[in-house]
Design a protein around this motif. Structure first.
Motif, mmCIF file in Angstrom:
data_model
loop_
_atom_site.group_PDB
_atom_site.id
_atom_site.type_symbol
_atom_site.label_atom_id
_atom_site.label_comp_id
_atom_site.label_asym_id
_atom_site.label_seq_id
_atom_site.Cartn_x
_atom_site.Cartn_y
_atom_site.Cartn_z
ATOM 1 N N UNK A 434 0.886 -1.124 0.512
ATOM 2 C CA UNK A 434 -0.253 -0.518 -0.724
ATOM 3 C C UNK A 434 0.416 1.242 0.046
ATOM 4 N N UNK A 435 1.760 1.449 0.784
ATOM 5 C CA UNK A 435 2.830 2.592 0.990
ATOM 6 C C UNK A 435 3.198 2.398 -0.499
ATOM 7 N N UNK A 436 3.762 1.551 -1.178
ATOM 8 C CA UNK A 436 4.868 1.679 -2.661
ATOM 9 C C UNK A 436 3.241 2.309 -3.515
ATOM 10 N N UNK A 437 2.553 1.681 -3.567
ATOM 11 C CA UNK A 437 1.335 2.677 -4.502
ATOM 12 C C UNK A 437 1.025 3.739 -4.593
ATOM 13 N N UNK A 438 1.344 3.786 -2.467
ATOM 14 C CA UNK A 438 1.055 5.607 -1.850
ATOM 15 C C UNK A 438 1.647 6.757 -2.687
ATOM 16 N N UNK A 439 3.403 5.629 -2.896
ATOM 17 C CA UNK A 439 4.439 6.617 -3.335
ATOM 18 C C UNK A 439 4.071 7.161 -5.420
ATOM 19 N N UNK A 440 3.433 5.765 -5.676
ATOM 20 C CA UNK A 440 3.944 5.874 -7.291
ATOM 21 C C UNK A 440 2.135 7.371 -7.239
ATOM 22 N N UNK A 441 1.231 7.562 -6.688
ATOM 23 C CA UNK A 441 0.415 8.434 -6.596
ATOM 24 C C UNK A 441 1.300 9.345 -6.361
ATOM 25 N N UNK A 442 1.711 9.615 -5.127
ATOM 26 C CA UNK A 442 2.082 11.566 -4.971
ATOM 27 C C UNK A 442 2.955 11.377 -6.214
ATOM 28 N N UNK A 443 3.563 10.260 -7.021
ATOM 29 C CA UNK A 443 4.325 10.544 -7.992
ATOM 30 C C UNK A 443 3.722 11.286 -9.453
#
Length: 464
Positions: A434-443
């Motif tokens: 989930x946090x990896x996906x959150x990182x992609x969203x913020x990018x």
């Protein structure tokens, strides 16, 4: 008339058959592969045993195998043709009614009758086990918890089957969100019977849902001899081990487990095992990890089964395999077949499961595989809070929830992705995916600082 060890009478069941029946219950509760042989031994000794035939009927449906269910139904119909139900005990009549309903495709009618049976006869281990598995297959978390919880007061703590009942209760507690209590009860079950693979399975789920992946690996490693071979749950517990390994980034270990335990040349091809294999590979597929050779072999296994419309949860995993292997023709053929079947009148429970959840999920998986991420998201959004109605556990269904997250990210639907990820983070704050996906969203949103913070958090959780 003989009686089981709890004093419940058993019609047409001699002393030898009774001994086999008690052994069969023990084999059933501890998921021993020999349950098929001990069940048949009951009927070999007493061919008209009502409980023996009921046990055989439940075994025919619990594996979600269409051919096994059809064979069990034919056998049970022949048995009932010469049966005078008036002379049976009330408990036996209820078992006959529950087994008949389930074999006829009325899952919910069977579940209600098994529930009534447990209220009247709370120490009927067969009714409790069949009902518990029924609740799992229909995704009914509260009944999964309360069916067993409501009966436990009638059982003595030193009864040899009290332990496996605790193991069942632990799983119901976990699926209902009571993770700490579930772990406590599961460990109590294992204190009575260290080889209770369903109890091990219940504790393993609690670690998964709380993000305690390393604890889960340690737990399974410490009990390897109790769960890693020789049971009907061996493959599924290896699947859990692989999920832990995936979360901590040990992809090599994931594939090692897949090849050694989940799917290989000697695999039985059982639906329950194939869906575990598909669910694991699908998580890699979502991460764009190319496993085309493994997908091809798995798709072959699903195609060789030639399944009809029997259990929608299985259909979704077959479609995962076809999409993963790039076999969209087979995936679309399965969907068309189920659409035709749903359009015809049918009273079986799987019809609603297929129409309301199974088909939207299958269509979404195909759309995702064809890079139509908007359509995949649109198909999954209306059913995401109802996925439980076509069976499985929270851990199993998370493969579909992650598909929705990935579809939203890849479709550039930032508002939807933010909402989905916020939901996941609030519910399960420890989840590297989930946090990896959150990182992609913020990018995508142009915030490199927040992306870096999320990526750092994912890495920290994976290595904790």
């Amino acid at each position: 008339m003989t009686a089981d060890r709890h004093g419940y009478p058993m019609s047409d069941t001699g002393a030898e058959a009774l001994a086999h029946y008690e052994q069969a219950l023990d084999d059933l509760l501890f998921f021993r592969p020999r349950i098929a042989e001990t069940s048949e031994a009951v009927l070999a000794a007493s061919p008209r045993s009502v409980l023996g035939h009921s046990l055989a009927a439940y075994l025919g449906v619990l594996g979600t195998e269409e051919k096994d269910a059809a064979a069990a139904r034919d056998r049970f119909v022949r048995f009932r043709a010469g049966l005078d139900t008036e002379r049976l005990t009330p408990r036996e009549r209820m078992h006959v009614a529950a087994a008949t309903a389930w074999l006829d495709g009325d899952l919910y009618g069977a579940g209600r009758t098994l529930g009534d049976l447990t209220i009247a006869f709370p120490r009927d281990a067969l009714a409790l086990f069949a009902g518990h598995q029924h609740d799992f297959l229909t995704g009914d978390a509260q009944r999964l918890r309360d069916r067993v919880g409501g009966a436990l007061d009638a059982w003595d703590g030193d009864d040899p089957h009290h332990g496996p009942l605790l193991g069942m209760y632990a799983f119901g507690l976990e699926e209902s969100g009571h993770y700490e209590r579930a772990e406590e009860v599961g460990l109590a079950a294992l204190a009575q019977h260290p080889g209770d693979v369903w109890g091990i399975h219940g504790v393993v789920h609690t670690y998964e849902m709380r993000g305690r992946f390393t604890d889960g690996i340690r737990f399974l490693d410490a009990r390897t001899d109790d769960w890693s071979q020789g049971s009907l749950l061996t493959v599924h517990n290896w699947w859990h081990y692989a999920l832990y390994s995936l979360e901590i980034g040990a992809t090599d270990r994931v594939l090692e487990i897949y090849d050694a335990a989940l799917h290989h040349d000697a695999s039985a091809g059982a639906a329950m095992e194939l869906l575990d294999a598909a669910a694991l590979l699908w998580r890699l597929y979502l991460a764009q990890d190319d496993q085309s050779a493994r997908w091809s072999r798995l798709a072959d296994a699903w195609e060789n089964r030639q399944d009809g419309p029997h259990y929608a949860f299985n259909d979704a995993h077959a479609v995962m395999a076809y999409v993963g292997a790039g076999r969209f023709v087979q995936a679309q053929r399965l969907v068309r077949d189920r659409e035709t079947w749903v359009a015809a009148e049918s009273a079986v429970s799987n019809r609603a499961m297929t129409a309301e959840v199974g088909l939207p999920v299958c269509r979404a998986l195909i759309a995702y595989g064809q890079h139509d991420y908007d359509r995949a998201a649109d198909l999954l959004l209306p059913v995401r809070h109802r996925l439980n109605t076509f069976g499985g556990s929270h851990a199993q269904r998370d493969a579909i929830q992650r598909t929705l997250v990935e579809a939203a990210l890849r479709a550039g639907r930032a508002d939807l992705a933010r909402t989905l990820l916020s939901e996941r983070i609030q519910l399960r704050p420890v989840c590297p995916y989930t946090w990896s996906a959150k990182a992609r969203l913020e990018e995508q949103l142009g915030d490199p600082a927040r992306a870096a913070a999320a990526r750092e958090r994912a890495a920290a959780q994976a290595s904790a």
